[in-house]
Design an enzyme around this catalytic site. Structure first.
Site, short mmCIF file in Angstrom:
data_model
loop_
_atom_site.label_atom_id
_atom_site.label_comp_id
_atom_site.label_asym_id
_atom_site.label_seq_id
_atom_site.Cartn_x
_atom_site.Cartn_y
_atom_site.Cartn_z
N LYS A 71 0.82 -1.23 0.00
CA LYS A 71 0.00 0.00 0.00
C LYS A 71 0.85 1.27 0.00
CE LYS A 71 -4.06 -2.09 2.03
NZ LYS A 71 -5.04 -2.12 3.10
N ARG A 153 1.11 -0.69 20.02
CA ARG A 153 2.30 -1.25 20.68
C ARG A 153 3.39 -0.18 20.77
NH1 ARG A 153 5.31 -6.09 17.65
NH2 ARG A 153 5.31 -4.51 16.03
N THR A 154 3.64 0.49 19.64
CA THR A 154 4.60 1.60 19.64
C THR A 154 3.81 2.87 19.92
OG1 THR A 154 5.74 0.39 17.89
CG2 THR A 154 6.47 2.66 18.29
P1 ATR Z 1 -1.70 -2.45 7.99
O1 ATR Z 1 -1.40 -1.77 6.69
O2 ATR Z 1 -2.50 -3.72 7.83
O3 ATR Z 1 -2.31 -1.52 9.00
P2 ATR Z 1 0.85 -2.16 9.30
O4 ATR Z 1 0.91 -0.76 8.78
O5 ATR Z 1 2.06 -3.03 9.18
O6 ATR Z 1 -0.30 -2.98 8.59
O7 ATR Z 1 0.36 -2.08 10.84
C1 ATR Z 1 0.37 -3.22 11.67
C2 ATR Z 1 -0.17 -2.83 13.06
O8 ATR Z 1 -0.16 -4.00 13.89
C3 ATR Z 1 0.67 -1.78 13.78
O9 ATR Z 1 -0.17 -0.99 14.58
C4 ATR Z 1 1.58 -2.66 14.66
O10 ATR Z 1 2.10 -2.02 15.81
P3 ATR Z 1 3.53 -1.23 15.74
O11 ATR Z 1 3.24 0.12 15.13
O12 ATR Z 1 3.97 -1.15 17.14
O13 ATR Z 1 4.42 -2.07 14.87
C5 ATR Z 1 0.61 -3.73 15.08
N1 ATR Z 1 1.30 -4.95 15.51
C6 ATR Z 1 2.04 -5.80 14.76
N2 ATR Z 1 2.54 -6.79 15.53
C7 ATR Z 1 2.11 -6.56 16.80
C8 ATR Z 1 2.29 -7.21 18.06
N3 ATR Z 1 3.01 -8.33 18.16
N4 ATR Z 1 1.69 -6.67 19.15
C9 ATR Z 1 0.94 -5.55 19.07
N5 ATR Z 1 0.73 -4.87 17.91
C10 ATR Z 1 1.32 -5.38 16.80
#
Ligand code: ATR
Length: 271
Positions: A71, A153-154
């Site tokens: 995307k 998470r972040t």
């Molecule tokens: P998308 O386009 O589907 O939104 P993305 O931009 O990669 O995918 O976002 C993934 C989301 O899942 C993010 O909010 C990520 O948190 P971080 O910003 O901290 O990376 C969250 N996410 C992924 N793995 C995670 C985990 N193990 N625990 C909590 N949140 C997680």
């Protein structure tokens, strides 16, 4: 050399083999008598520039839907972007006739809620996640006047998204603080997919009995979040309806036709 005369539409991303998009669009093309075919194309980030510059014209590709992990890279490589996809740097729909990128994810979620009788105006909505999908959803929620808390998470990412939309941003670790007066909880993280999951679901016990839980994940159809929410007697929905509804908006971009609620219901039955 084979020349394709039919208009070709497709979804690009990786992995793509289980994509539901061909079923959705081929249903709509047939329903609205549009002479076009829709295919799934496995494509990773490293070939995207070559694909966009060399394959669109010879393959007669009129439109592309874009899924993970492309995307953002498609947004960076599109000739033009509409205002929202430029703001979010995320494209899920590329009109190849004009080269313009759009994002319909958030609109899809809002339409799905609307079809389920849920009006978000003034509602307290907690969004988990601050990635591309979350940002698109938060923007639409803001436009409709929902009161949002964004948890990630972040934490810094949640705070940054929240700042733009006058919403609270906080760490996902603090989720229990926000459950007591939450009307709608939306999971936009990748938790529940690919073996990753929340360790503790006790935050669900704090939600009011009339809260709605929306998980934008649709593979598996029932994540543990949804299973636990239903065990508690909460109304809940998986991401399949959002997938269908964002496609209805993309179909309108491609053809000028906005499919009906009956189309959405018919597609739900075949997926
Ligand atoms: P998308 O386009 O589907 O939104 P993305 O931009 O990669 O995918 O976002 C993934 C989301 O899942 C993010 O909010 C990520 O948190 P971080 O910003 O901290 O990376 C969250 N996410 C992924 N793995 C995670 C985990 N193990 N625990 C909590 N949140 C997680």
């Amino acid at each position: 050399m084979i020349l394709l005369r039919k208009a070709v539409y497709g979804v690009i991303g990786s992995p793509i083999e289980h994509s539901k998009s061909p079923d959705i669009y081929n249903y709509l093309f047939e329903k609205y008598s549009i002479d076009a075919v829709y295919i799934a194309i496995e494509l990773g980030g490293h070939n995207i520039q070559q694909f966009l510059s060399e394959y669109i014209v010879p393959l007669n590709i009129a439109g592309l839907n874009v899924t993970m992990p492309l995307k953002e890279i498609v947004a960076k490589n599109a000739k033009k972007l509409d205002d929202l996809s430029a703001k979010l740097m995320s494209v899920n729909t590329l009109d190849c006739t004009s080269g313009t990128g759009y994002t319909t994810d958030g609109k899809g979620l809002l339409l799905s809620l609307d079809y389920q009788g849920i009006n978000v105006t003034g509602k307290k909505v907690v969004v988990m996640g601050a990635g591309g999908a979350a940002r698109s959803i938060c923007y639409e929620l803001w436009q409709k006047g929902a009161v949002q808390v964004i948890l990630n998470r972040t934490k810094e990412k949640a705070v940054a998204v929240g700042k733009d939309l006058k919403a609270v941003g906080d760490s996902l670790d603090n989720i229990k603080l926000y459950m007591g007066n939450c009307d709608i909880l939306i999971n936009c993280t990748s938790m529940g997919m690919e073996g990753k999951d929340f360790e503790d679901f006790s935050f669900l016990n704090i939600l009011p009995a009339n809260a709605f839980v929306y998980d934008i994940v649709y593979e598996p159809r029932e994540t543990r979040l949804l299973e636990k929410a239903k065990e508690r007697g909460l109304a809940a929905c998986n991401g399949l309806d959002m997938l269908i509804c964002q496609a209805l908006y993309a179909f309108k971009i491609y053809t000028g036709i906005m499919p009906s609620k009956e189309d959405r219901d018919a597609i739900s039955r075949i997926l």
